[in-house]
Scaffold this active site. Structure first.
Site, mmCIF file in Angstrom:
data_model
loop_
_atom_site.group_PDB
_atom_site.id
_atom_site.type_symbol
_atom_site.label_atom_id
_atom_site.label_comp_id
_atom_site.label_asym_id
_atom_site.label_seq_id
_atom_site.Cartn_x
_atom_site.Cartn_y
_atom_site.Cartn_z
ATOM 1 N N ARG A 240 -21.667 94.750 -37.817
ATOM 2 C CA ARG A 240 -21.387 93.607 -36.956
ATOM 3 C C ARG A 240 -21.117 92.419 -37.888
ATOM 4 O O ARG A 240 -21.733 92.303 -38.955
ATOM 5 C CB ARG A 240 -22.591 93.260 -36.073
ATOM 6 C CG ARG A 240 -22.805 94.208 -34.895
ATOM 7 C CD ARG A 240 -21.728 94.042 -33.826
ATOM 8 N NE ARG A 240 -21.953 94.898 -32.675
ATOM 9 C CZ ARG A 240 -21.468 96.133 -32.513
ATOM 10 N NH1 ARG A 240 -20.743 96.679 -33.483
ATOM 11 N NH2 ARG A 240 -21.690 96.812 -31.418
ATOM 12 N N GLU A 269 -14.998 87.407 -32.528
ATOM 13 C CA GLU A 269 -13.959 88.405 -32.207
ATOM 14 C C GLU A 269 -13.306 88.050 -30.883
ATOM 15 O O GLU A 269 -14.020 87.678 -29.944
ATOM 16 C CB GLU A 269 -14.586 89.801 -32.139
ATOM 17 C CG GLU A 269 -15.111 90.254 -33.497
ATOM 18 C CD GLU A 269 -15.733 91.652 -33.484
ATOM 19 O OE1 GLU A 269 -15.563 92.364 -32.484
ATOM 20 O OE2 GLU A 269 -16.369 92.008 -34.479
ATOM 21 N N HIS A 288 -12.066 95.840 -34.869
ATOM 22 C CA HIS A 288 -13.260 96.471 -34.286
ATOM 23 C C HIS A 288 -12.893 97.809 -33.632
ATOM 24 O O HIS A 288 -13.136 98.013 -32.437
ATOM 25 C CB HIS A 288 -13.941 95.531 -33.286
ATOM 26 C CG HIS A 288 -15.380 95.909 -33.036
ATOM 27 N ND1 HIS A 288 -16.373 94.987 -32.828
ATOM 28 C CD2 HIS A 288 -15.982 97.120 -32.957
ATOM 29 C CE1 HIS A 288 -17.519 95.617 -32.629
ATOM 30 N NE2 HIS A 288 -17.306 96.916 -32.709
HETATM 31 N N1 LIG Z 1 -17.306 99.067 -35.978
HETATM 32 C C1 LIG Z 1 -17.528 99.949 -35.012
HETATM 33 O O1 LIG Z 1 -16.623 100.373 -34.301
HETATM 34 C C2 LIG Z 1 -18.931 100.442 -34.790
HETATM 35 C C3 LIG Z 1 -19.132 101.629 -34.072
HETATM 36 C C4 LIG Z 1 -20.444 102.081 -33.902
HETATM 37 C C5 LIG Z 1 -21.503 101.348 -34.417
HETATM 38 N N2 LIG Z 1 -21.263 100.189 -35.079
HETATM 39 C C6 LIG Z 1 -22.361 99.416 -35.656
HETATM 40 O O2 LIG Z 1 -22.982 100.205 -36.654
HETATM 41 C C7 LIG Z 1 -24.400 100.040 -36.561
HETATM 42 C C8 LIG Z 1 -25.097 101.260 -37.133
HETATM 43 O O3 LIG Z 1 -25.021 102.332 -36.240
HETATM 44 P P1 LIG Z 1 -25.817 103.704 -36.433
HETATM 45 O O4 LIG Z 1 -25.463 104.549 -35.284
HETATM 46 O O5 LIG Z 1 -25.624 104.258 -37.782
HETATM 47 O O6 LIG Z 1 -27.343 103.372 -36.394
HETATM 48 P P2 LIG Z 1 -28.355 102.356 -35.789
HETATM 49 O O7 LIG Z 1 -27.723 101.175 -35.164
HETATM 50 O O8 LIG Z 1 -29.294 103.123 -34.966
HETATM 51 O O9 LIG Z 1 -29.156 101.880 -37.083
HETATM 52 C C9 LIG Z 1 -28.665 101.801 -38.377
HETATM 53 C C10 LIG Z 1 -29.796 101.749 -39.379
HETATM 54 O O10 LIG Z 1 -30.237 100.407 -39.542
HETATM 55 C C11 LIG Z 1 -31.618 100.415 -39.774
HETATM 56 N N3 LIG Z 1 -32.183 99.111 -39.437
HETATM 57 C C12 LIG Z 1 -32.117 98.498 -38.242
HETATM 58 N N4 LIG Z 1 -32.753 97.299 -38.315
HETATM 59 C C13 LIG Z 1 -33.213 97.185 -39.576
HETATM 60 C C14 LIG Z 1 -33.957 96.188 -40.262
HETATM 61 N N5 LIG Z 1 -34.342 95.076 -39.655
HETATM 62 N N6 LIG Z 1 -34.250 96.393 -41.557
HETATM 63 C C15 LIG Z 1 -33.870 97.518 -42.179
HETATM 64 N N7 LIG Z 1 -33.168 98.504 -41.582
HETATM 65 C C16 LIG Z 1 -32.854 98.343 -40.292
HETATM 66 C C17 LIG Z 1 -32.133 101.508 -38.895
HETATM 67 O O11 LIG Z 1 -33.390 101.944 -39.338
HETATM 68 C C18 LIG Z 1 -31.059 102.554 -39.050
HETATM 69 O O12 LIG Z 1 -31.342 103.359 -40.155
HETATM 70 C C19 LIG Z 1 -24.638 99.806 -35.071
HETATM 71 O O13 LIG Z 1 -25.814 99.069 -34.835
HETATM 72 C C20 LIG Z 1 -23.397 99.062 -34.618
HETATM 73 O O14 LIG Z 1 -23.624 97.676 -34.630
HETATM 74 C C21 LIG Z 1 -20.007 99.733 -35.273
HETATM 75 O O1 LIG Z 2 -21.496 99.731 -31.533
HETATM 76 C C1 LIG Z 2 -20.541 100.447 -31.238
HETATM 77 O O2 LIG Z 2 -20.641 101.564 -30.691
HETATM 78 C C2 LIG Z 2 -19.136 99.962 -31.539
HETATM 79 O O3 LIG Z 2 -19.149 98.868 -32.405
HETATM 80 C C3 LIG Z 2 -18.429 99.595 -30.317
HETATM 81 O O4 LIG Z 2 -19.314 98.748 -29.654
HETATM 82 P P1 LIG Z 2 -18.911 97.338 -29.159
HETATM 83 O O5 LIG Z 2 -17.643 97.548 -28.462
HETATM 84 O O6 LIG Z 2 -20.107 96.980 -28.372
HETATM 85 O O7 LIG Z 2 -18.785 96.491 -30.356
#
Ligand SMILES: NC(=O)c1ccc[n+]([C@@H]2O[C@H](COP(=O)([O-])OP(=O)(O)OC[C@H]3O[C@@H](n4cnc5c(N)ncnc54)[C@H](O)[C@@H]3O)[C@@H](O)[C@H]2O)c1
Ligand SMILES: O=C(O)[C@H](O)COP(=O)(O)O
Length: 334
Positions: A240, A269, A288
């Site tokens: 994010r 965004e 994104h």
């Molecule tokens: N760009 C995109 O299209 C897209 C798509 C999916 C997810 N995402 C982002 O990617 C992130 C990661 O997703 P994910 O499914 O791998 O896992 P997730 O969101 O469940 O967590 C990722 C990791 O972060 C760690 N974490 C969370 N808070 C923490 C803190 N305060 N200190 C230390 N570690 C911490 C967790 O322990 C976990 O290992 C999501 O939260 C989302 O915001 C982006």
């Molecule tokens: O967190 C996710 O799965 C992706 O970033 C898409 O989520 P959003 O559209 O909420 O950013």
């Protein structure tokens, strides 16, 4: 169906109608699906008066914050159709006894691939090479691309995306380390070494951000940590925008301390048209979409609808992120 009648589902995110019919059809009349009259705050608060299950949305106006929770006396379950739940207030929902579930894991493969693809594009200078050839140049010596294999890659956040990214970068021969809330046992660490955050930042030629945004992680990579990155290092952010101090990142890129950045997510965004990131060299921007592939969308819709079915049928839902019991409890009306 119970004597309370069909469950009232409020769909804030647009759901594909054929998928809803296919997956919820077998429930017969156990669920009725409504949408808000308009995609704005007042319509959300009105629609919440009756809602028992909400499929959330990404739009700030439709966020389930403390005010929205107060407007939803019957609310029993919220399913967010994404991994990030940062728009909502998990604690306000928990205080009301409402489980908030995400779609953990459905886009891990796609986001991890985007991280690898963008790190390769940056290290091999693909955008610059492409732009130069299109401009009539032939810079065979000037681009100075680096092989990614052999570089030190640091992954910040080791959820499903971080773990898959560790495998992909590892397969290329990168030395992969990670930092997250907790160190993983060897059988879960995908060959990556656990380091403290500051050590990881200082030791990484490529720093990959895939950590959840929360009040604890907002601004995690600020001016000081950017300055600690090795000269010429690359930053990849698929988490994010709020995880990075974007103004400090622009400054680090402008003074040439960083070799480049690949960004799928931003402080604001869509990225404003006049944002300095748009005109900086060695920056790869995407809107994104790191997790948006047809495969992940299919998995996402299936997860959302499976969870709705589980909620209605009294089975535990998957992916609750706010500490509430995964067995959804229907509230008495009134
Ligand atoms: N760009 C995109 O299209 C897209 C798509 C999916 C997810 N995402 C982002 O990617 C992130 C990661 O997703 P994910 O499914 O791998 O896992 P997730 O969101 O469940 O967590 C990722 C990791 O972060 C760690 N974490 C969370 N808070 C923490 C803190 N305060 N200190 C230390 N570690 C911490 C967790 O322990 C976990 O290992 C999501 O939260 C989302 O915001 C982006
Ligand atoms: O967190 C996710 O799965 C992706 O970033 C898409 O989520 P959003 O559209 O909420 O950013």
């Amino acid at each position: 169906m119970t004597e309370q009648g069909p469950w009232r589902l409020l769909a804030l995110a647009p759901l594909p109608e054929d998928a809803v019919r296919a997956m919820l059809g077998p429930l017969g009349e156990a669920v009725t699906v409504a949408v808000p009259a308009a995609r704005e705050r007042g319509a959300l608060l009105d629609a919440l008066a009756e809602a028992e299950i909400v499929v959330g949305d990404w739009t700030a106006a439709l966020a389930l914050d403390a005010e929205a929770v107060r407007a939803a006396p019957r609310l029993a379950f919220v399913q967010q159709p994404s991994v990030g739940v940062d728009g909502h207030d998990p604690d306000a929902l928990a205080a009301a006894g409402v489980p908030l579930a995400n779609t953990a894991g459905v886009s891990a493969a796609g986001v991890a691939e985007w991280c690898l693809a963008s790190a390769l594009a940056l290290s091999r200078k693909l955008p610059e090479a492409d732009a130069a050839v299109r401009a009539g140049e032939w810079p065979q010596l000037g681009l100075r691309p680096r092989e990614l294999g052999g570089l030190r890659v640091g992954i910040v956040g080791f959820g499903p995306i971080g773990a898959r990214a560790a495998e992909l970068f590892g397969a290329l021969g990168c030395a992969v380390s990670y930092w997250s809330r907790r160190a993983r046992p060897p059988e879960e660490s995908r060959g990556a070494e656990y380091l403290g955050l500051d050590e990881l930042v200082a030791a990484s030629d490529v720093l990959v951000l895939v950590i959840a945004l929360s009040e604890e992680t907002r601004g995690l990579i600020g001016a000081e940590r950017l300055a600690r990155m090795p000269a010429g290092a690359l930053l990849v952010n698929a988490a994010r925008g709020g995880v990075v101090d974007q103004a400090a990142l622009v400054a680090a890129l402008e003074r040439g301390h960083l070799g480049g950045a690949a960004l799928d997510v931003f402080a604001t965004e869509p990225l404003p048209p006049d944002d300095p990131l748009r005109s900086l060299p060695h920056v790869l921007l995407s809107p994104h979409v790191a997790g948006s592939t047809p495969q992940s969308t299919t998995r996402l819709v299936a997860r959302v609808l499976d969870n709705v079915r589980a909620a209605v049928e009294g089975r535990p839902v998957e992916g609750v992120v706010n500490g509430v019991s995964p067995v959804v409890v229907r509230r008495a009306p009134g």
